[in-house]
Design a protein around this motif. Structure first.
Motif, mmCIF file in Angstrom:
data_model
loop_
_atom_site.group_PDB
_atom_site.id
_atom_site.type_symbol
_atom_site.label_atom_id
_atom_site.label_comp_id
_atom_site.label_asym_id
_atom_site.label_seq_id
_atom_site.Cartn_x
_atom_site.Cartn_y
_atom_site.Cartn_z
ATOM 1 N N VAL A 134 3.685 20.169 -0.045
ATOM 2 C CA VAL A 134 2.820 19.108 0.510
ATOM 3 C C VAL A 134 3.603 18.248 1.500
ATOM 4 C CG1 VAL A 134 1.231 19.056 -1.453
ATOM 5 C CG2 VAL A 134 3.141 17.452 -1.413
ATOM 6 N N ARG A 135 4.891 18.050 1.251
ATOM 7 C CA ARG A 135 5.673 17.250 2.202
ATOM 8 C C ARG A 135 5.861 18.012 3.518
ATOM 9 N NH1 ARG A 135 9.928 14.465 -2.149
ATOM 10 N NH2 ARG A 135 8.379 13.035 -3.023
ATOM 11 N N THR A 136 6.071 19.305 3.409
ATOM 12 C CA THR A 136 6.211 20.114 4.620
ATOM 13 C C THR A 136 4.890 20.164 5.392
ATOM 14 O OG1 THR A 136 7.847 21.451 3.456
ATOM 15 C CG2 THR A 136 6.954 22.385 5.488
ATOM 16 N N ASP A 145 6.199 10.760 7.227
ATOM 17 C CA ASP A 145 6.283 9.658 6.244
ATOM 18 C C ASP A 145 5.270 9.808 5.114
ATOM 19 O OD1 ASP A 145 8.271 8.534 7.688
ATOM 20 O OD2 ASP A 145 6.918 7.247 8.851
ATOM 21 N N LYS A 146 4.371 10.750 5.281
ATOM 22 C CA LYS A 146 3.346 10.943 4.244
ATOM 23 C C LYS A 146 3.962 11.854 3.177
ATOM 24 C CE LYS A 146 -1.623 11.761 4.756
ATOM 25 N NZ LYS A 146 -2.233 10.688 3.980
ATOM 26 N N LYS A 147 4.755 11.265 2.264
ATOM 27 C CA LYS A 147 5.470 12.113 1.312
ATOM 28 C C LYS A 147 5.417 11.628 -0.131
ATOM 29 C CE LYS A 147 9.835 10.128 2.791
ATOM 30 N NZ LYS A 147 10.976 10.316 3.623
ATOM 31 N N VAL A 148 4.745 10.501 -0.382
ATOM 32 C CA VAL A 148 4.652 10.010 -1.756
ATOM 33 C C VAL A 148 3.606 10.837 -2.517
ATOM 34 C CG1 VAL A 148 4.009 8.047 -3.227
ATOM 35 C CG2 VAL A 148 5.298 7.667 -1.104
ATOM 36 N N ILE A 215 -3.099 3.676 -3.419
ATOM 37 C CA ILE A 215 -3.170 4.199 -2.043
ATOM 38 C C ILE A 215 -3.225 3.031 -1.056
ATOM 39 C CG2 ILE A 215 -4.587 5.523 -0.399
ATOM 40 C CD1 ILE A 215 -5.599 7.176 -2.846
ATOM 41 N N GLU A 216 -4.024 2.022 -1.390
ATOM 42 C CA GLU A 216 -4.154 0.884 -0.470
ATOM 43 C C GLU A 216 -2.855 0.084 -0.387
ATOM 44 O OE1 GLU A 216 -8.972 0.538 -0.925
ATOM 45 O OE2 GLU A 216 -7.709 -0.906 -1.979
ATOM 46 N N GLU A 217 -2.194 -0.108 -1.542
ATOM 47 C CA GLU A 217 -0.942 -0.884 -1.526
ATOM 48 C C GLU A 217 0.155 -0.185 -0.729
ATOM 49 O OE1 GLU A 217 -0.028 -1.778 -5.640
ATOM 50 O OE2 GLU A 217 -1.893 -2.966 -5.724
ATOM 51 N N MET A 218 0.286 1.117 -0.940
ATOM 52 C CA MET A 218 1.374 1.831 -0.238
ATOM 53 C C MET A 218 0.973 2.235 1.175
ATOM 54 S SD MET A 218 3.176 4.215 -3.105
ATOM 55 C CE MET A 218 1.799 4.378 -4.167
ATOM 56 N N GLY A 219 -0.331 2.339 1.401
ATOM 57 C CA GLY A 219 -0.824 2.772 2.709
ATOM 58 C C GLY A 219 -1.062 4.281 2.699
ATOM 59 N N GLU A 220 -2.278 4.619 3.138
ATOM 60 C CA GLU A 220 -2.689 6.032 3.154
ATOM 61 C C GLU A 220 -1.704 6.906 3.935
ATOM 62 O OE1 GLU A 220 -7.034 6.237 3.745
ATOM 63 O OE2 GLU A 220 -6.550 7.841 5.162
ATOM 64 N N ASP A 221 -1.079 6.291 4.944
ATOM 65 C CA ASP A 221 -0.166 7.074 5.794
ATOM 66 C C ASP A 221 1.159 7.390 5.105
ATOM 67 O OD1 ASP A 221 0.412 4.437 5.743
ATOM 68 O OD2 ASP A 221 0.858 4.220 7.891
ATOM 69 N N ARG A 222 1.314 6.927 3.847
ATOM 70 C CA ARG A 222 2.525 7.287 3.092
ATOM 71 C C ARG A 222 2.225 8.253 1.950
ATOM 72 N NH1 ARG A 222 5.974 3.485 0.466
ATOM 73 N NH2 ARG A 222 7.215 5.373 0.341
ATOM 74 N N LEU A 258 -3.952 15.110 -0.213
ATOM 75 C CA LEU A 258 -4.194 16.414 -0.835
ATOM 76 C C LEU A 258 -4.335 16.229 -2.349
ATOM 77 C CD1 LEU A 258 -1.502 18.524 1.082
ATOM 78 C CD2 LEU A 258 -3.983 18.604 1.425
ATOM 79 N N LEU A 259 -5.151 17.093 -2.926
ATOM 80 C CA LEU A 259 -5.376 17.049 -4.375
ATOM 81 C C LEU A 259 -4.743 18.277 -5.013
ATOM 82 C CD1 LEU A 259 -9.080 16.261 -5.219
ATOM 83 C CD2 LEU A 259 -7.046 15.487 -6.410
#
Ligand code: PXG
Length: 464
Positions: A134-136, A145-148, A215-222, A258-259
């Motif tokens: 998913v990180r790749t 940066d979307k890796k959490v 998701i909102e606290e960390m930001g969707e883009d993370r 992703l789920l």
């Protein structure tokens, strides 16, 4: 070389085991003092120990022997495959027929556009694959940066460094410096233990909305992905309130993440559908599979991914793989296992026949004085033990009642596990009605005996 066989006295086998074999999730010293139970053979839903005791295996090994023990077809396929091609890899532009055939079959069985399989040797390895995948995927889409990855407390996703980090077992995190960075855990939907004064429906919504808040606290883009078992298994067979999954689905649809459905336990018929995510009603982008994939006859796992995920990854070289990815013997055995599940309509047996039969009897255990709630989905069930019926009270001496009940089960010829003070079952899917009756009868006897012993020892006390 000493020849060690089933015919040696149990005490000698136990002494050799204690001297050289390190057991998973065990206190070696305590186990050595007690002596491990030696299992010598198995057939159907039954295992036999070195003392000749026949024990009904209501855990299907470790949640995996879905078609039951002793199916010769699998042994024959393994022998044939070992003679023809015992090993070859699928790195470096090669492939082989068992890999092709198993991947094709999984694409056919998996729902929606889950059409591509990356093989591993176990569920842990597959979840490690998922972290890297998913990180790749997001890095390929220009979002490195979307890796959490968001997971849940008390989830079990494996024992390797990556998969144990994904899991939410605090005892595992306490050893070896886990979790790795960029894994975030929200609370589990365990109403019985954590619901307080809320109704199950309110609680389900509240726990699902923790995902949205994270998701909102960390930001969707993370956030790269959310991973969950459709029904938490090793955590104690936690069946979430009905409101939970629909809200999770709404949140995931609203945000670009992703789920991942971890189907290692729930897959291959356990919940009455081919996959647990079908039972709870959501379509994942990635599924983790293992265990029931081969009914435990061979070690094999994998990740089934959607067309879209595969297309994005397909444009780069994904620097990942295991020596035993798509091992030909394991793949051939898994394929034969799937043939048996399909041709013998084992999923239908769980959904329409043995599942409802067992559910009726299992839920009646809620009337027992030691039992607070009894839950079951397909062929995975749990009961919560309580010192004060009707109050959802926990025991002052946490885990003692569960341990005592498990020991009584063994003595009564039944493998039923405990997770703290929850008793859990996950029997082979081919269980007969007579065996389900035996399971309930032995479980009831064990509960009666544990209840009497807890009373005698003054352990029926609630935590304050
Ligand atoms: N995901 C889930 C949902 C699992 O239950 C794994 C991943 C890891 O699979 P491997 O094949 O690497 O073990 C599992 C494994 C227990 C217990 O005590 C449960 C598992 C493994 C060991 C013990 O219930 N599940």
């Amino acid at each position: 070389m000493t020849t060690i066989t089933n015919h040696m006295p149990t005490s000698e086998l136990q002494a050799l085991d204690a001297a050289h074999h390190m057991h998973p999730f065990s206190n070696q010293d305590e186990l050595a003092a007690k002596g491990a139970r030696v299992i010598t053979r198995a057939k159907g839903a039954w295992i036999t120990d070195s003392e000749g005791n026949d024990i009904l295996d209501a855990m299907a090994g470790l949640w995996c022997v879905n078609i039951g023990y002793g199916r010769d077809e699998l042994a024959e396929v393994a022998a044939r495959q070992m003679r023809e091609l015992p090993y070859y890899n699928t790195f470096f532009q090669t492939t082989h027929v068992p890999a092709i055939a198993l991947a094709q079959k999984l694409a056919e069985l998996a729902p929606g556009d889950l059409n591509h399989v990356f093989f591993a040797g176990s569920g842990s390895e597959a979840n490690d694959t998922n972290i890297r995948m998913v990180r790749t995927y997001w890095a390929q889409k220009g979002k490195p940066d979307k890796k959490v990855i968001i997971s849940r407390k008390n989830a079990y996703h494996g024992s390797s460094v990556g998969s144990a980090s994904l899991g939410g077992m605090s005892g595992m995190h306490a050893q070896g410096g886990l979790p790795i960075p960029d894994i975030h855990h929200i609370d589990q939907p365990n109403w019985w233990a954590e619901g307080g004064d809320t109704t199950p429906e309110e609680f389900g919504l509240e726990r699902a909305r923790q995902l949205e808040r994270a998701i909102e606290e960390m930001g969707e883009d993370r956030i790269a992905a959310f991973i969950a078992e459709p029904v938490q298994g090793a955590g104690g067979v936690i069946v979430p309130p009905d409101s939970y999954w629909s809200e999770i689905r709404r949140i995931c649809d609203a945000h670009d993440i992703l789920l991942i459905a971890d189907e290692v336990i729930c897959g291959f018929g356990r919940t009455g559908n081919w996959f647990g995510s079908q039972t709870v009603g959501w379509q994942p982008d990635i599924m983790t599979i293992a265990k029931g994939l081969s009914s435990g006859y061979q070690p094999i796992g994998g990740s089934i991914v959607s067309d879209e995920v595969a297309a994005v990854l397909g444009a780069c070289e994904f620097n990942h793989g295991y020596t035993y990815s798509a091992h030909p013997v394991a793949a051939a055995v898994a394929l034969e296992n799937l043939r048996i599940i399909e041709e013998e309509n084992i999923v239908g047996h769980v959904r329409d026949d043995i599942g409802p039969y067992l559910k009726h009897k299992w839920e009646a255990l809620a009337d027992h004085p030691l039992v607070g709630e009894a839950r079951i989905v397909g062929m995975m069930g749990s009961i919560a033990l309580t010192p004060h019926k009707g109050s959802r009270a926990n025991f002052a001496d946490a885990g003692a009642a569960g341990y005592m009940c498990r020991e009584r089960c063994f003595a009564n010829g039944l493998v039923m596990r405990h997770v703290g003070d929850r008793m859990i079952i996950s029997p082979p899917l081919v269980l007969t009605k007579a065996e389900a009756d035996t399971l309930i009868e032995r479980a009831t006897r064990s509960l009666d005996e544990a209840h009497a012993a807890l009373k005698d020892e003054g352990l029926l006390k609630a935590a304050s």
